[in-house]
Write a protein that holds these residues in place. Structure first.
Motif, PDB file in Angstrom:
ATOM      1  N   CYS A   1      11.101  98.174  78.198  1.00 25.43           N
ATOM      2  CA  CYS A   1       9.885  98.921  78.473  1.00 25.43           C
ATOM      3  C   CYS A   1       8.702  97.964  78.454  1.00 25.43           C
TER       4      CYS A   1
ATOM      5  N   ARG B   1       5.644  98.545  78.297  1.00 20.95           N
ATOM      6  CA  ARG B   1       4.625  98.941  77.342  1.00 20.95           C
ATOM      7  C   ARG B   1       4.950  98.351  75.962  1.00 20.95           C
ATOM      8  N   GLU B   2       6.222  98.449  75.602  1.00 16.34           N
ATOM      9  CA  GLU B   2       6.674  97.850  74.354  1.00 16.34           C
ATOM     10  C   GLU B   2       6.383  96.347  74.362  1.00 16.34           C
TER      11      GLU B   2
ATOM     12  N   PHE C   1       2.789  95.719  73.518  1.00 10.16           N
ATOM     13  CA  PHE C   1       2.553  95.932  72.080  1.00 10.16           C
ATOM     14  C   PHE C   1       3.035  94.740  71.268  1.00 10.16           C
TER      15      PHE C   1
ATOM     16  N   ILE D   1      10.534 107.596  79.330  1.00 11.29           N
ATOM     17  CA  ILE D   1      11.798 107.014  79.792  1.00 11.29           C
ATOM     18  C   ILE D   1      12.872 107.346  78.754  1.00 11.29           C
TER      19      ILE D   1
ATOM     20  N   TYR E   1      14.673 105.622  76.949  1.00 10.47           N
ATOM     21  CA  TYR E   1      14.634 104.783  75.755  1.00 10.47           C
ATOM     22  C   TYR E   1      13.663 105.307  74.691  1.00 10.47           C
ATOM     23  N   CYS E   2      12.658 106.046  75.123  1.00 11.22           N
ATOM     24  CA  CYS E   2      11.641 106.566  74.184  1.00 11.22           C
ATOM     25  C   CYS E   2      12.264 107.253  72.968  1.00 11.22           C
TER      26      CYS E   2
ATOM     27  N   CYS F   1      13.146 104.736  70.466  1.00  9.19           N
ATOM     28  CA  CYS F   1      12.226 103.619  70.337  1.00  9.19           C
ATOM     29  C   CYS F   1      11.424 103.716  69.041  1.00  9.19           C
TER      30      CYS F   1
ATOM     31  N   TYR G   1       8.539 102.798  68.657  1.00 13.42           N
ATOM     32  CA  TYR G   1       7.149 103.133  68.988  1.00 13.42           C
ATOM     33  C   TYR G   1       6.977 104.610  69.341  1.00 13.42           C
TER      34      TYR G   1
ATOM     35  N   CYS H   1       3.467 106.077  70.553  1.00  7.83           N
ATOM     36  CA  CYS H   1       3.217 106.432  71.955  1.00  7.83           C
ATOM     37  C   CYS H   1       2.942 107.918  72.141  1.00  7.83           C
ATOM     38  N   TRP H   2       3.716 108.745  71.449  1.00  5.67           N
ATOM     39  CA  TRP H   2       3.650 110.183  71.701  1.00  5.67           C
ATOM     40  C   TRP H   2       2.837 110.941  70.665  1.00  5.67           C
TER      41      TRP H   2
HETATM   42  S1  SF4 Z   1       8.156 105.055  73.186  1.00  7.65           S
HETATM   43 FE1  SF4 Z   1       8.755 104.888  75.328  1.00  7.65          FE
HETATM   44  S2  SF4 Z   1       6.915 104.202  76.362  1.00  7.65           S
HETATM   45 FE2  SF4 Z   1       6.592 103.851  74.195  1.00  7.65          FE
HETATM   46  S3  SF4 Z   1       7.173 101.732  73.880  1.00  7.65           S
HETATM   47 FE3  SF4 Z   1       8.953 102.996  73.425  1.00  7.65          FE
HETATM   48  S4  SF4 Z   1      10.073 103.100  75.326  1.00  7.65           S
HETATM   49 FE4  SF4 Z   1       8.057 102.371  75.844  1.00  7.65          FE
END
Ligand code: SF4
Lengths: 330, 172
Positions: free
Chosen positions: B23, B25-26, B29, B158, B160-161, B164, B166, B170-171
């Motif tokens: 990802c 975005r990851e 970060f 996605i 993987y979220c 994840c 994060y 993220c959410w």
């Molecule tokens: S939660 Fe989803 S969008 Fe956020 S870093 Fe993890 S994979 Fe990426």
């Protein structure tokens, strides 16, 4: 699952190899499960040596200290383990740029007032005559025209004053209402509960900040002076009505407390140990209560909601997503 | 802007390579030292697996700025290993190892790789191919572009979220 430890007795916190134990004055002792402790709240007189502090620091356990009256006095905040120079710079940038600081200060107060309205509306629906809601709504509208931080704080102050004056109607227990009438300023039992609850909330939020990259010394509504933590005070504004005040209404209306749980000292009224224990058990219960968080798609506890509020702030600071305060629908 | 980043522009580390394939975005970060929540149970599981299964192996080698989980002597070549929790991260493990192999090759060491998934008793051999090298070079270039961006890539759901670390960040 990590837990919070509360120590009321006087004694000494000691390290023994890889554990910490608390030795009470009479020689009794109790081991503390260091691997599962998130924080320790100290209400009694506690002696600590460097060895114990070093060990607690290594285990990333925060100590929160309260004075004789149960008021928060400070924390032992172990060296930060989540460091991000990037976030720190962003935090400072949002403090120094006035418009950016104003935005956050405004949002914290917006969250506070919205949640006060949520709480009051609940009791109005239950049939209590709360005419002050209209006044609070009007002040809320006004909030967005305030330019300075002082003006923003003043609005919040006014709202809180009106809000607290409605506590008498919400709390059915006569004992508490009588006290309010016979008040010799500024202390009464309700004030004692509010102060104690807020003290606890400040420390819980500080513990959550510790788990993020944020620096607790930089607040936006409460001016930063680097000598004390202020970011937790900012975030607490949002959560006071939905956590602390609700616990107060719960324990008073369920008659869980009586005047025997308070004592008069100096010029004020304070919660005694018996009362503090009841309060703590209920606020802990509240923190563990879960609610559905739509965006995440799962249930989260109130404690987690605090953490997520901090995440939202971090995302705002890095320019990812604009910050909007948690407005309780529950 | 660049001064804020803990990134040496010439080199990209293995974690960033892995993130790039998971990802973007990851990746951003990570590059900004926004380490994920250590309370996350998936991370804890990862640490546990590493500590538990490989007590006897020599591990945690540092070559340059690469952190290699396992290094051992094979019959002909040196073998480097990367430990993963499940087959879900098999592909990222392969890319991460290929990156190490490529970097080792640059300093004259020819090695082989193995992605290890102890929980599933899996061992996937990895060899550096022309195609993979090409892919990696492209990835490195893109990684450098992404982390130069002032903001993280936009949030997008996605698969993987769900796993994840994060996720709550993220959410939230
Ligand atoms: S939660 Fe989803 S969008 Fe956020 S870093 Fe993890 S994979 Fe990426």
């Amino acid at each position: 699952m990590s837990e919070n430890i509360y120590i009321f007795s006087n004694g000494e916190l000691k390290r023994k190899q890889n554990t910490i134990y608390f030795e009470v004055k009479d020689g009794n002792h109790k081991y503390l499960p260091v691997e599962n402790i998130r924080e320790i709240h100290l209400f009694g007189e506690v002696i600590l040596n460097k060895d114990a502090l070093e060990f607690l620091s290594q285990k990333e356990i925060i100590l929160h200290f309260y004075n004789y009256y149960g008021y928060y006095v400070g924390s032992f905040y172990p060296r930060e383990h989540y460091n991000s120079g990037y976030i720190l710079l962003k935090q400072v940038e949002h403090y120094l740029d006035f418009e950016k600081r104003r935005y956050l200060a405004l949002k914290f107060v917006e969250g506070a007032i919205s949640n006060i309205i949520t709480v009051l509306s609940y009791y109005r629906r239950k049939g209590i005559n709360l005419e002050s809601l209209d006044k609070i709504n009007a002040l809320y509208q006004n909030l967005f025209y305030q330019n300075t931080i002082e003006e923003i704080m003043a609005i919040e102050g006014k709202v809180r004053e009106i809000y607290y004056s409605e506590f008498n109607k919400i709390i059915e227990n006569k004992e508490f209402i009588m006290d309010k009438r016979s008040k010799k300023p500024p202390e009464n039992q309700i004030n004692a509960l509010i102060s104690f609850g807020n003290s606890l909330l400040y420390s819980y939020i500080l513990s959550e900040i510790y788990k993020t990259h944020l620096d607790p010394r930089i607040g936006y509504l409460h001016a930063t002076n680097f000598r004390r933590f202020t970011l937790n005070l900012d975030i607490a504004e949002i959560f006071k009505p939905i956590i602390v005040d609700r616990v107060i209404f719960y324990i008073t209306n369920k008659n869980m407390l009586s005047s025997r749980d308070f004592e008069e000292k100096l010029n004020g009224i304070y919660l005694k140990e018996s009362g503090r224990k009841i309060f703590i058990s209920k606020i802990e219960e509240k923190l563990r209560t879960t609610v559905f968080y739509k965006k995440l798609g799962k249930n989260v506890s109130y404690r987690r909601l605090i953490r997520m509020e901090l995440y939202k702030l971090e995302k705002h600071l890095i320019g990812d997503e604009k910050y909007y305060p948690l407005i309780s629908e529950w | 802007m660049c001064g804020l980043l803990n990134i040496n522009m010439a080199y990209v580390n293995g974690t960033l390579i892995a993130s790039y394939f998971i990802c973007k975005r990851e990746l951003w970060f990570m590059a900004h030292e926004l380490t994920p929540d250590q309370d996350n149970s998936f991370l804890e599981l990862g640490r546990f697996i590493e500590e538990d299964y490989y007590k006897r192996e020599e591990k945690g080698f540092i070559v340059g700025e690469m952190k290699i989980d396992i290094v051992k002597q094979g019959d002909e070549n040196v073998i480097i290993g990367e430990i993963k929790k499940s087959s879900r991260s098999e592909l990222t493990g392969i890319m991460q190892l290929s990156y190490y192999l490529m970097r080792l090759k640059e300093i004259g060491i020819i090695a082989k790789g193995e992605v290890l998934i102890p929980k599933e008793r899996k061992k996937i051999p990895v060899e550096l191919t022309k195609e993979i090298e090409e892919k990696l070079r492209k990835a490195i270039e893109e990684i450098q572009m992404i982390i130069m961006e002032p903001f993280p890539p936009k949030l997008e759901k996605i698969p993987y979220c769900t796993h994840c670390a994060y996720r709550e960040f993220c959410w939230s």
